[in-house]
Design an enzyme around this catalytic site. Structure first.
Site, short mmCIF file in Angstrom:
data_model
loop_
_atom_site.label_atom_id
_atom_site.label_comp_id
_atom_site.label_asym_id
_atom_site.label_seq_id
_atom_site.Cartn_x
_atom_site.Cartn_y
_atom_site.Cartn_z
N ASP A 76 -34.59 -40.05 -3.06
CA ASP A 76 -34.64 -38.72 -2.45
C ASP A 76 -35.48 -37.74 -3.27
OD1 ASP A 76 -32.36 -38.80 -0.16
OD2 ASP A 76 -31.81 -40.06 -1.87
N ASP A 97 -36.72 -36.98 -10.01
CA ASP A 97 -36.76 -35.52 -9.98
C ASP A 97 -35.44 -34.87 -10.36
OD1 ASP A 97 -35.64 -36.40 -7.35
OD2 ASP A 97 -35.41 -34.23 -7.11
N GLY A 145 -29.06 -42.61 -5.67
CA GLY A 145 -27.70 -42.09 -5.51
C GLY A 145 -27.40 -41.85 -4.03
N ASP A 197 -36.80 -43.13 -8.15
CA ASP A 197 -35.70 -42.49 -7.45
C ASP A 197 -36.12 -42.42 -5.97
OD1 ASP A 197 -33.60 -40.57 -6.74
OD2 ASP A 197 -35.21 -39.06 -6.83
N LYS A 234 -28.08 -45.92 -12.57
CA LYS A 234 -29.53 -45.99 -12.39
C LYS A 234 -30.18 -46.64 -13.61
CE LYS A 234 -30.65 -42.50 -9.01
NZ LYS A 234 -31.79 -41.67 -8.64
MG LIG Z 1 -34.11 -37.36 -6.25
#
Ligand SMILES: [Mg+2]
Length: 211
Positions: free
Chosen positions: A13, A167, A100, A11, A144
């Site tokens: 961010d 996360d 995202g 991922d 994803k």
């Molecule tokens: Mg994240």
């Protein structure tokens, strides 16, 4: 067809980098705090990701793309990420990122961290300013997981030799699809469903888990 020994999908961010890029862009519009609160709720899995993303991107309307330079300056790579990606490459693996967040920022950040392949959402721009909408199909939790499966097929890696690291609640589907799903510095709902929990903030811990 290229063949890799294994695939690691990050991922972006709060995993690859310590920031939430949408909050940094919202700061350019003076709406950082509201967007940060909405992002937190989405990452905890309290609201539908795509619906939340659309409403948060609406808050970005009017931000000039020239402001992206300031956003890029504020990006902080997560400690250990360069070491981890170097270790992935040394062992014949592929480092991928699915986000995202937005190509407009990731297209600079990903190559600077030696990421091999990446996918994210795109912000619509009119006359040099954000128009407040997302272009194309939104990369959500299912998107994803689909990216992880596509890359595994593309690089000839069985799903059992894939690792997903994230996360947020929108990372759970790809973590489930992967051979190993790692919750990194993650929200409680994500930690509860992960194969393994790592962190708090050093990605180099993952090196010991590479195939
Ligand atoms: Mg994240």
């Amino acid at each position: 067809m290229p063949v890799a020994r294994f695939l690691v999908v990050f991922d972006a961010d709060s995993t690859l980098i310590r920031n939430e890029v949408i909050e940094l862009i919202a700061d350019e519009a003076g709406r950082g705090a509201e967007v940060a609160a909405a992002t937190e709720a989405a990452m905890r899995g309290e609201v539908d990701f795509a619906t939340s993303l659309r409403s948060r991107v609406e808050q970005l309307r009017g931000v000039p793309v020239s402001g992206f330079a300031r956003v890029l300056e504020r990006i902080e790579p997560t400690p250990g990420v360069r070491e981890l990606i170097a270790a992935i490459h040394e062992r014949g693996g592929i480092a991928a990122v699915v986000s995202g967040g937005f190509h407009e920022i990731l297209d600079t950040v990903a190559p600077s961290l030696d990421v091999d392949v990446w996918r994210a959402n795109r912000l619509s721009v009119e006359n040099g300013v954000l128009s407040g909408v997302v272009d194309g199909v939104i990369v959500d939790a299912a998107g994803k997981a689909a990216a992880l499966r596509e890359w595994a097929a593309q690089y000839g890696v069985p799903l059992s030799r894939t690792i997903a690291i994230g996360d947020g609640a929108n990372d759970l589907q790809m973590m489930d699809a992967a051979g190993l799903g790692l919750a990194f510095n993650a929200k409680p709902a994500v930690r509860a469903q992960a194969d393994l929990v790592v962190g708090p903030v050093d990605l180099a811990e993952v090196i010991a888990l590479l195939p």
